[in-house]
Design a protein around this motif. Structure first.
Motif, PDB file in Angstrom:
ATOM      1  N   VAL A 175      26.865  64.392  12.321  1.00  0.00           N
ATOM      2  CA  VAL A 175      27.753  64.806  12.207  1.00  0.00           C
ATOM      3  C   VAL A 175      28.666  64.973  10.642  1.00  0.00           C
ATOM      4  O   VAL A 175      29.694  65.538  10.424  1.00  0.00           O
ATOM      5  N   ALA A 176      27.304  65.083   9.627  1.00  0.00           N
ATOM      6  CA  ALA A 176      27.818  65.697   8.255  1.00  0.00           C
ATOM      7  C   ALA A 176      28.718  66.870   8.013  1.00  0.00           C
ATOM      8  O   ALA A 176      29.132  67.130   6.875  1.00  0.00           O
ATOM      9  N   ASP A 177      28.146  67.879   9.119  1.00  0.00           N
ATOM     10  CA  ASP A 177      28.723  68.888   8.232  1.00  0.00           C
ATOM     11  C   ASP A 177      29.766  69.370   9.436  1.00  0.00           C
ATOM     12  O   ASP A 177      30.514  70.231   9.439  1.00  0.00           O
ATOM     13  N   VAL A 178      30.446  69.013  10.255  1.00  0.00           N
ATOM     14  CA  VAL A 178      31.580  69.002  11.007  1.00  0.00           C
ATOM     15  C   VAL A 178      32.924  69.402   9.512  1.00  0.00           C
ATOM     16  O   VAL A 178      33.681  68.658   8.782  1.00  0.00           O
ATOM     17  N   HIS A 179      33.952  70.109  10.429  1.00  0.00           N
ATOM     18  CA  HIS A 179      34.976  70.077   9.675  1.00  0.00           C
ATOM     19  C   HIS A 179      35.688  68.844   9.339  1.00  0.00           C
ATOM     20  O   HIS A 179      35.888  67.765   9.907  1.00  0.00           O
ATOM     21  N   TRP A 180      36.740  68.966   8.287  1.00  0.00           N
ATOM     22  CA  TRP A 180      36.959  68.177   7.583  1.00  0.00           C
ATOM     23  C   TRP A 180      38.859  67.526   8.729  1.00  0.00           C
ATOM     24  O   TRP A 180      38.950  65.996   8.673  1.00  0.00           O
ATOM     25  N   ILE A 181      38.862  68.337   9.494  1.00  0.00           N
ATOM     26  CA  ILE A 181      39.669  67.264  10.114  1.00  0.00           C
ATOM     27  C   ILE A 181      39.345  66.906  11.252  1.00  0.00           C
ATOM     28  O   ILE A 181      39.445  65.687  11.644  1.00  0.00           O
ATOM     29  N   TYR A 182      37.948  67.072  11.696  1.00  0.00           N
ATOM     30  CA  TYR A 182      37.125  66.847  12.674  1.00  0.00           C
ATOM     31  C   TYR A 182      37.166  64.479  11.937  1.00  0.00           C
ATOM     32  O   TYR A 182      37.144  63.580  12.462  1.00  0.00           O
ATOM     33  N   GLN A 183      36.515  65.136  10.676  1.00  0.00           N
ATOM     34  CA  GLN A 183      36.288  63.616   9.756  1.00  0.00           C
ATOM     35  C   GLN A 183      37.917  63.057  10.087  1.00  0.00           C
ATOM     36  O   GLN A 183      37.622  61.139   9.850  1.00  0.00           O
ATOM     37  N   LEU A 184      38.899  63.901   9.560  1.00  0.00           N
ATOM     38  CA  LEU A 184      40.112  63.063   9.332  1.00  0.00           C
ATOM     39  C   LEU A 184      40.458  62.138  11.055  1.00  0.00           C
ATOM     40  O   LEU A 184      41.059  61.026  11.028  1.00  0.00           O
ATOM     41  N   HIS A 185      40.450  62.735  12.054  1.00  0.00           N
ATOM     42  CA  HIS A 185      40.466  62.299  13.479  1.00  0.00           C
ATOM     43  C   HIS A 185      39.915  60.866  13.775  1.00  0.00           C
ATOM     44  O   HIS A 185      40.429  59.756  13.802  1.00  0.00           O
ATOM     45  N   ILE A 186      38.357  61.560  12.909  1.00  0.00           N
ATOM     46  CA  ILE A 186      37.816  59.681  13.261  1.00  0.00           C
ATOM     47  C   ILE A 186      38.124  58.973  12.094  1.00  0.00           C
ATOM     48  O   ILE A 186      38.038  57.649  12.230  1.00  0.00           O
ATOM     49  N   LEU A 187      38.264  59.262  11.636  1.00  0.00           N
ATOM     50  CA  LEU A 187      38.693  58.165  10.151  1.00  0.00           C
ATOM     51  C   LEU A 187      40.223  57.494  10.779  1.00  0.00           C
ATOM     52  O   LEU A 187      40.167  56.407  10.906  1.00  0.00           O
ATOM     53  N   LEU A 188      41.561  57.907  11.152  1.00  0.00           N
ATOM     54  CA  LEU A 188      42.377  57.385  11.831  1.00  0.00           C
ATOM     55  C   LEU A 188      41.947  56.710  13.004  1.00  0.00           C
ATOM     56  O   LEU A 188      42.640  55.264  13.041  1.00  0.00           O
ATOM     57  N   GLY A 189      41.571  57.004  13.606  1.00  0.00           N
ATOM     58  CA  GLY A 189      40.620  56.483  15.161  1.00  0.00           C
ATOM     59  C   GLY A 189      40.110  55.198  14.684  1.00  0.00           C
ATOM     60  O   GLY A 189      40.358  54.020  15.684  1.00  0.00           O
ATOM     61  N   LEU A 190      39.441  55.171  13.617  1.00  0.00           N
ATOM     62  CA  LEU A 190      38.652  53.584  13.525  1.00  0.00           C
ATOM     63  C   LEU A 190      39.602  52.874  12.628  1.00  0.00           C
ATOM     64  O   LEU A 190      40.212  51.796  13.117  1.00  0.00           O
ATOM     65  N   THR A 191      40.003  53.966  11.990  1.00  0.00           N
ATOM     66  CA  THR A 191      41.694  52.698  11.559  1.00  0.00           C
ATOM     67  C   THR A 191      42.474  51.841  12.829  1.00  0.00           C
ATOM     68  O   THR A 191      42.852  50.872  12.033  1.00  0.00           O
ATOM     69  N   ILE A 192      42.712  52.337  12.941  1.00  0.00           N
ATOM     70  CA  ILE A 192      43.574  52.187  14.594  1.00  0.00           C
ATOM     71  C   ILE A 192      43.134  50.799  15.241  1.00  0.00           C
ATOM     72  O   ILE A 192      43.358  49.916  16.093  1.00  0.00           O
ATOM     73  N   PHE A 193      41.853  51.450  15.741  1.00  0.00           N
ATOM     74  CA  PHE A 193      40.633  50.323  16.046  1.00  0.00           C
ATOM     75  C   PHE A 193      40.657  49.071  14.982  1.00  0.00           C
ATOM     76  O   PHE A 193      40.838  47.909  15.509  1.00  0.00           O
ATOM     77  N   ILE A 194      40.566  48.998  13.705  1.00  0.00           N
ATOM     78  CA  ILE A 194      40.744  47.434  13.517  1.00  0.00           C
ATOM     79  C   ILE A 194      42.201  47.420  12.964  1.00  0.00           C
ATOM     80  O   ILE A 194      42.575  45.783  13.099  1.00  0.00           O
ATOM     81  N   LEU A 195      43.567  48.201  13.063  1.00  0.00           N
ATOM     82  CA  LEU A 195      44.430  47.311  13.361  1.00  0.00           C
ATOM     83  C   LEU A 195      45.202  46.359  14.585  1.00  0.00           C
ATOM     84  O   LEU A 195      46.070  46.174  15.017  1.00  0.00           O
TER      85      LEU A 195
END
Length: 235
Positions: A175-195
């Protein structure tokens, strides 16, 4: 950055989610709940809560099933990637809109009602803001997904999720070449998992499912026995 988000952060987030939840439950089980403020602006709470929770649950399980179901399963059922992508857009869009409306009502209540705000912790408000932001970004991904109705981008994330759970070192490359909005979506999702273990979200794991199969019973108090019971003799 892409390597960290898709190759390192998933393992970090899942570890904190599992270990942190277990530790919190073992050390402080009395905090394993969601503090209630239902006595304050109850009507807004009810409608906001229903829309938010129903929408969130549909979105969550949609992501969970959609990403972790092997692609071979859809092949066996003759379900095309395009159809799955379209269903994800329609169902996810409706559920996401419900959650956003409900979340906006809850957030308005928590931020602008002085009594509710006074009874809310920073973590309570912060996690709600983060969830609301994630919903907005998630709705934004629909605009990108519409441009890929063949399901190609969706399959990348399905393959990536499988690669993570099978510990493939090159999982992030999928998924290295996916759109930046997908990357942001995954980043926020994983951050929620951490919290997750450190916020009110842990109440999601306290759903009393055991009541679904526990035999019912009813406690009935009666004075009948006391009325007919002979008085004790005294010597």
């Amino acid at each position: 950055m892409t390597y960290f988000i898709f190759g390192v952060l998933p393992y970090l987030a899942l570890t904190v989610l599992v270990v942190g939840s277990i530790v919190r439950y073992e050390r402080d089980p009395f905090t394993w709940k969601s503090s209630s403020s239902q006595l304050l602006r109850r009507k807004q709470l009810i409608w906001g809560s229903i829309l938010f929770h129903v929408g969130i649950l549909i979105v969550f399980f949609g992501h969970l099933i959609g990403m972790l179901t092997p692609v071979e399963f859809f092949h066996a059922l003759h379900i095309s990637y395009g159809f799955k992508q379209l269903m994800a857009i329609v169902v996810g869009g409706i559920a996401g809109a419900m959650a956003i409306v409900g979340g906006a009502m809850l957030l308005n209540r928590r931020l602008f009602d002085a009594r509710v705000r006074a009874s809310s912790s920073f973590a309570d408000t912060g996690i709600l803001v983060l969830l609301f932001a994630q919903l907005i970004v998630g709705m934004g991904t629909i605009l990108v997904s519409i441009q890929h109705l063949d399901g190609g981008e969706m399959v990348k994330f399905m393959d990536w999720a499988r690669a993570i759970f099978t510990f493939r070192k090159d999982a992030w490359r999928i998924v290295a070449d996916v759109h930046w909005i997908y990357q942001l979506h995954i980043l926020l999702g994983l951050t929620i998992f951490i919290l997750f273990p450190f916020t009110r979200l842990v109440h999601m794991l306290s759903v009393p499912v055991r009541y679904l199969w526990r035999p019912g019973y009813q406690i009935v108090r009666t004075k009948k026995r006391a009325l007919h019971q002979p008085a004790e003799r005294t010597s």
